[in-house]
Design an enzyme around this catalytic site. Structure first.
Site, PDB file in Angstrom:
ATOM      1  CB  SER A 185     -33.974 -41.598 -11.673  1.00 21.89           C
ATOM      2  OG  SER A 185     -32.969 -42.477 -12.138  1.00 21.89           O
ATOM      3  CE1 TYR A 238     -29.573 -38.495 -10.305  1.00 25.12           C
ATOM      4  CE2 TYR A 238     -29.939 -40.862 -10.543  1.00 25.12           C
ATOM      5  CZ  TYR A 238     -30.137 -39.559 -10.983  1.00 25.12           C
ATOM      6  OH  TYR A 238     -30.916 -39.330 -12.099  1.00 25.12           O
TER       7      TYR A 238
END
Length: 267
Positions: free
Chosen positions: A139, A152
Site C-alpha cells: 500500500s 495498518y
C-alpha cells in the site's frame, strides 16, 4: 491445461482481487480465487469468461493455505505460476482507540496471512520457475506512516519488507517477488468505517482530504506489469507516486504534511 499459466488470488471475492482475476482471465490465464466470502467469489467467477477455481478459506489458517494451493494446482494441471497475496483489511483511528481484537485481526490477516501464503506458495512456485512470481499487495501506507492508521501502516511496511527479503531469499530459485503499492482504490473496502468506534466511511475522509480514488482496473494492469516486469515495488495512483517522491526527496515537508493531515480516521 498444463500448458496454460495459472494464478491464485486471495481476497478474490471483490475489489482488487476481482479486478486482477478478470484481467488475467481475459489474457487466457487459468484463475483461482480464495476468500472467506463465498458469495463474493461466486460473483467473481460469474464475471470471468470461461472456467475458474474457487476455494473458501481463511488466510490466517496455515494448513488451509496448503489445502487451497494443492487443490488449485490439481485443477490447473499441476502448475501455479503466480500467487497473489492480496487479502487484507483496513484499520484506522487513533492507536489509543483501536481495540485489541481490531489490532490482532489486522496484524493476522495483513501480515501473518502474507507470510503463510508465501510459505505455502514456495514449493509450487519452484516447480514453475524460472519466471514464477509471488505478488504481494502492499500500500501507499507502506511508503510513509499514515497518521490515524498506525496498525495498518505497520502491516503494509511489513509486506514491503517481506517482498524485499524474499526477493533476496528466492533469487536462487528463479522466483520473482513483487508488490503493488496502491493509494486509495475504488473498492467496497473504502465504503467501510475504519474501526468499530466510527460512523464515517473511509471514502468520505478520502474525498474530504482531496485525494484521488483509483479504479481497480488500474491496479489490475499494474499487477500484470509487475508479474511480467522487473520492478520490485509498483506504485499505483497519484497518492502513492507523490508519497514516494516526497518521502525520498522532501522528507521534512513530508513529515509536516503528515502531521497536518493526521486527524485519525474515525475521529
Amino acid at each position: 491445461m498444463a500448458d496454460r499459466k495459472a494464478i491464485f488470488i486471495t481476497g478474490g471475492g471483490s475489489g482488487i482481487g476481482r479486478a486482477i482475476a478478470e484481467y488475467f482471465a481475459g489474457r487466457s490465464w487459468f484463475v483461482g480465487i480464495g476468500d472467506i466470502d463465498a458469495g463474493g467469489m461466486a460473483g467473481t467467477q460469474a464475471a470471468i469468461a470461461g472456467d475458474s477455481f474457487a476455494k473458501r478459506f481463511d488466510v490466517r489458517d496455515r494448513a488451509a493455505w496448503d489445502e487451497a494451493l494443492d487443490a488449485f494446482s490439481a485443477a490447473a494441471g499441476g502448475r501455479i505460476d503466480v500467487v497473489a497475496n492480496n487479502a487484507g483489511i483496513p484499520l484506522g483511528g487513533s492507536l489509543a482507540d483501536n481495540t485489541t481484537d481490531e489490532i490482532e485481526r489486522c496484524l493476522d490477516i495483513n501480515l501473518k496471512g502474507v507470510l503463510f501464503g508465501a510459505q505455502a506458495a514456495l514449493p509450487h512456485l519452484r516447480k514453475t520457475a524460472p519466471g514464477s512470481c509471488l505478488l504481494n499487495t502492499a500500500s501507499a501506507a507502506g511508503i510513509y506512516g499514515t497518521g490515524g492508521a498506525s496498525v495498518y501502516s505497520a502491516t503494509k511496511f511489513g509486506v514491503r519488507a517481506i517482498t524485499e527479503a524474499l526477493d533476496a531469499e528466492w533469487a536462487e530459485f528463479g522466483i520473482e517477488v513483487r508488490d503493488l503499492m496502491p493509494g486509495f482504490i475504488d473498492t467496497p473496502l473504502i465504503d467501510r468505517t475504519p474501526n468499530q468506534g466510527s460512523n464515517e466511511s473511509i471514502r468520505s475522509r478520502v474525498i474530504e482530504g482531496g485525494l484521488e480514488i483509483t479504479p481497480p482496473l488500474e491496479v489490475a494492469q499494474a499487477a500484470w506489469d509487475a508479474v511480467h516486469g522487473q520492478r520490485l515495488h509498483t506504485l499505483v495512483g497519484k497518492t502513492a507516486r507523490r508519497a514516494a517522491f516526497a518521502s525520498r526527496w522532501m522528507p521534512g515537508k513530508m513529515r509536516k504534511m503528515a502531521r497536518q493531515s493526521s486527524r485519525p480516521l474515525g475521529n
